[in-house]
Design an enzyme around this catalytic site. Structure first.
Site, PDB file in Angstrom:
ATOM      1  N   LYS A 177      20.978 -62.667  31.916  1.00 23.93           N
ATOM      2  CA  LYS A 177      20.874 -61.651  30.860  1.00 23.93           C
ATOM      3  C   LYS A 177      21.831 -62.074  29.762  1.00 23.93           C
ATOM      4  CE  LYS A 177      22.328 -58.372  29.002  1.00 23.93           C
ATOM      5  NZ  LYS A 177      22.718 -58.429  27.566  1.00 23.93           N
ATOM      6  N   GLU A 252      35.188 -62.861  34.343  1.00 26.85           N
ATOM      7  CA  GLU A 252      36.070 -63.600  33.425  1.00 26.85           C
ATOM      8  C   GLU A 252      36.159 -62.762  32.163  1.00 26.85           C
ATOM      9  OE1 GLU A 252      37.209 -65.336  30.475  1.00 26.85           O
ATOM     10  OE2 GLU A 252      35.591 -66.819  30.632  1.00 26.85           O
ATOM     11  N   CYS A 286      37.601 -66.477  24.831  1.00 25.78           N
ATOM     12  CA  CYS A 286      38.351 -65.782  25.895  1.00 25.78           C
ATOM     13  C   CYS A 286      39.729 -66.397  26.057  1.00 25.78           C
ATOM     14  CB  CYS A 286      37.632 -65.899  27.236  1.00 25.78           C
ATOM     15  SG  CYS A 286      35.890 -65.566  27.128  1.00 25.78           S
ATOM     16  N   GLU A 385      43.705 -57.901  23.009  1.00 26.81           N
ATOM     17  CA  GLU A 385      42.821 -59.004  22.635  1.00 26.81           C
ATOM     18  C   GLU A 385      42.117 -58.620  21.323  1.00 26.81           C
ATOM     19  OE1 GLU A 385      39.414 -59.927  25.166  1.00 26.81           O
ATOM     20  OE2 GLU A 385      39.954 -62.041  25.002  1.00 26.81           O
TER      21      GLU A 385
HETATM   22  P1  ADP Z   1      31.725 -58.118  23.800  1.00 26.29           P
HETATM   23  O1  ADP Z   1      32.606 -56.895  23.700  1.00 26.29           O
HETATM   24  O2  ADP Z   1      32.439 -59.385  23.685  1.00 26.29           O
HETATM   25  O3  ADP Z   1      30.435 -57.995  23.030  1.00 26.29           O
HETATM   26  P2  ADP Z   1      30.636 -57.200  26.239  1.00 26.29           P
HETATM   27  O4  ADP Z   1      31.503 -57.167  27.427  1.00 26.29           O
HETATM   28  O5  ADP Z   1      30.287 -55.926  25.553  1.00 26.29           O
HETATM   29  O6  ADP Z   1      31.303 -58.233  25.288  1.00 26.29           O
HETATM   30  O7  ADP Z   1      29.265 -57.943  26.552  1.00 26.29           O
HETATM   31  C1  ADP Z   1      29.140 -59.071  27.353  1.00 26.29           C
HETATM   32  C2  ADP Z   1      27.808 -59.007  28.067  1.00 26.29           C
HETATM   33  O8  ADP Z   1      27.780 -57.819  28.854  1.00 26.29           O
HETATM   34  C3  ADP Z   1      26.591 -58.918  27.146  1.00 26.29           C
HETATM   35  O9  ADP Z   1      25.522 -59.648  27.708  1.00 26.29           O
HETATM   36  C4  ADP Z   1      26.280 -57.436  27.158  1.00 26.29           C
HETATM   37  O10 ADP Z   1      24.918 -57.163  26.877  1.00 26.29           O
HETATM   38  C5  ADP Z   1      26.604 -57.075  28.593  1.00 26.29           C
HETATM   39  N1  ADP Z   1      26.886 -55.653  28.821  1.00 26.29           N
HETATM   40  C6  ADP Z   1      27.421 -54.749  27.961  1.00 26.29           C
HETATM   41  N2  ADP Z   1      27.498 -53.527  28.532  1.00 26.29           N
HETATM   42  C7  ADP Z   1      27.012 -53.649  29.799  1.00 26.29           C
HETATM   43  C8  ADP Z   1      26.845 -52.751  30.910  1.00 26.29           C
HETATM   44  N3  ADP Z   1      27.185 -51.486  30.834  1.00 26.29           N
HETATM   45  N4  ADP Z   1      26.336 -53.259  32.055  1.00 26.29           N
HETATM   46  C9  ADP Z   1      26.004 -54.554  32.165  1.00 26.29           C
HETATM   47  N5  ADP Z   1      26.119 -55.447  31.157  1.00 26.29           N
HETATM   48  C10 ADP Z   1      26.617 -55.011  29.988  1.00 26.29           C
END
Ligand code: ADP
Length: 483
Positions: A177, A252, A286, A385
């Site tokens: 995903k 991570e 990261c 961060e």
């Molecule tokens: P950033 O803040 O750097 O955008 P995120 O942690 O929000 O990073 O996103 C990293 C990945 O996690 C993306 O693929 C995002 O779609 C996914 N993601 C965000 N929210 C959820 C959730 N509640 N459950 C599973 N995956 C998620």
């Protein structure tokens, strides 16, 4: 050979098709703010279809393959990635906003991950264990089964390379995903995998938003392991959701990684690393080194040399291949700007900034790289961060002080130490509470071979290197009583 996949499709069971709902998401080009492409807004039903396809591949051709055969396919994926590296780099540059040269490095790194894991497939062994008379006991490493991979937008190729490469090497079937902000090279991976002869269903790719497709993947009972790279907040949600069906997770989650410069360091050697590790990928890394700890006696000298480099940094569109590209999104730009406003409100000292290129596209998400000096170690800019091209310099007195500051955040991913004193190198390496320590360098050029991951709020589990293969597999113990 040019890629021919339709960006609006998902890749499930070896076939490209529209998501079941037909809904789409606009991908924005961060350099211009314009729509670059549309991708599928995958749903829980699409994730379910992908998990079923993955399981079917394990029960079929993929599950039957030998380690040698898996390795040969990964090797082919590596070759195809290298052959198409320029096209992949252009895609990534337009999608993520990173300067073309940095995107090309990422494409080459993805190829290298596949190469590394291709070679490792048939070199991971079980063992035999001395036990009671009349028994023979042996262990073997087995795949988890279906692995879920939830990937961020900052380094899609590098992270897909390490995560998918490791999972496939051990014989898992993967459901990927990618992030909704940047997803083209993840889709391209489907085409690379097909062309390399990966059996249908061994890799499935379903784009979509986190709260929907991501959440459906981490909650799916048919998923036996989740590998996540992203924010701490989402990592905690994923761990909880996977915990409902007791699936293991590798998380991570970023960091606030320091580089520590002692007065005996080779300062000329350190300076490029001090700056590059903060501004690479516009600080959206990261393992970015966002805190520079400098011994007070050399503070002015180091800050002056860093400032000279900062003032030569030029920010502009990804394909112009300057030093720094835009932020991934308007939202990320706003987050960084809020930190800058906070710094201003608290009177933090800006010691140097980069420059914008002439004639920037109006809608791009550009932010000036900014270096702050004399930042208190407990200030938000030195603790949180930021994920932007912002670094803070903090003065320290001695080794004990440096360690206290370095270990004094909620994160623990990477640290760099610059000193010629061999005893101090080892003392620091042992006492830094992080997952990777670099002595007189930072990042070791990416280090595909080097286990990577954090402690504390930076997550747990390791990706990269041979060690990742233990995360992507489980030990089975077989005790045979033969008398
Ligand atoms: P950033 O803040 O750097 O955008 P995120 O942690 O929000 O990073 O996103 C990293 C990945 O996690 C993306 O693929 C995002 O779609 C996914 N993601 C965000 N929210 C959820 C959730 N509640 N459950 C599973 N995956 C998620």
């Amino acid at each position: 050979m040019a890629f021919s996949f339709d960006t609006k499709h998902i890749f499930v069971g070896g076939k490209w098709r529209a998501g079941e709902s037909g809904r789409l998401i606009d991908l924005i080009n961060p350099s211009t703010g314009e729509v670059l492409a549309q991708i599928a807004k995958g749903s829980a039903l699409d994730i379910d279809a992908a998990v079923n396809a993955a399981q079917a591949s394990l029960d079929g051709e993929w599950g039957e393959m030998t380690a040698l055969e898996r390795g040969r396919i990964l090797r082919k994926m590596s070759d195809l990635t290298l052959e198409r590296s320029k096209e992949l780099a252009k895609m990534e540059a337009l999608d993520v906003g990173k300067p073309f040269g940095q995107a090309l490095t990422d494409a080459i790194a993805m190829a290298r991950y596949f190469e590394f894991y291709a070679g490792a497939c048939d070199k991971i062994h079980g063992s035999t264990i001395p036990f009671m008379n009349g028994f023979t006991v042996l262990t073997m490493r087995e795949p988890h089964g279906v692995t879920g991979h939830i990937i961020p937008w900052n380094y899609p190729m590098q992270i897909n390379g390490r995560s998918i490469g490791g999972a496939l090497a051990m014989g898992n079937a993967a459901v990927l995903k990618p992030a909704e902000e940047a997803c083209l090279t993840a889709l391209a991976l489907g085409e690379i995998a097909s062309d390399a002869g990966l059996p249908a269903g061994a890799l499935n790719i379903v784009p979509g938003i986190g709260a929907e497709a991501g959440a459906a993947l981490s909650a799916h009972k048919g998923v036996n392991h989740i590998s996540f790279t992203g924010s701490k907040a989402v990592g905690a949600l994923i761990q909880k959701s996977a915990g409902e069906h007791v699936a293991p997770v590798t998380l991570e989650l970023g960091g606030k990684s320091p580089q520590i410069v002692f007065e005996d360091a080779d300062i000329d050697a350190a300076i490029p690393f001090l700056v590059n590790a903060g501004i690479q990928n516009a600080g959206q890394t990261c393992s970015a080194s966002s805190r520079i700890l400098v011994q007070r006696s050399i503070y002015d000298k180091v800050v002056k040399a860093m400032s000279e480099r900062y003032e030569a940094l030029i920010v502009g569109p990804a394909l112009d291949d300057l030093n720094v590209g835009p932020m991934i999104s308007a939202r990320q730009k706003q987050i960084v700007e809020e930190f800058l406003q906070l710094a201003q409100a608290d009177g933090l000292e800006i010691v140097a900034r980069g420059k914008m290129a002439d004639k920037l596209p109006d809608g791009g998400h550009y932010v000036l790289p900014t270096l702050f000096g004399n930042v208190p170690a407990d200030h938000s800019l030195a603790q949180d961060e930021i994920f932007g091209p912002v670094q803070v310099v903090i003065a320290f007195e001695d080794e004990a002080d440096a360690l206290k500051i370095a270990n004094g955040t909620s994160y623990g991913l990477v640290a760099g130490v610059w000193t010629k004193d061999g005893s101090r190198q080892m003392r620091m390496a042992k006492k830094l509470h992080v997952g990777q320590v670099f002595i007189n360098n930072y990042g070791a050029g990416g280090g595909v071979e080097l286990p990577f991951g954090g402690v504390k709020g930076s997550g747990h589990g390791r990706e990269k290197g041979f060690e990742a293969l233990y995360s992507f597999s489980v030990t089975k113990t077989i005790a045979i009583k033969h008398g």
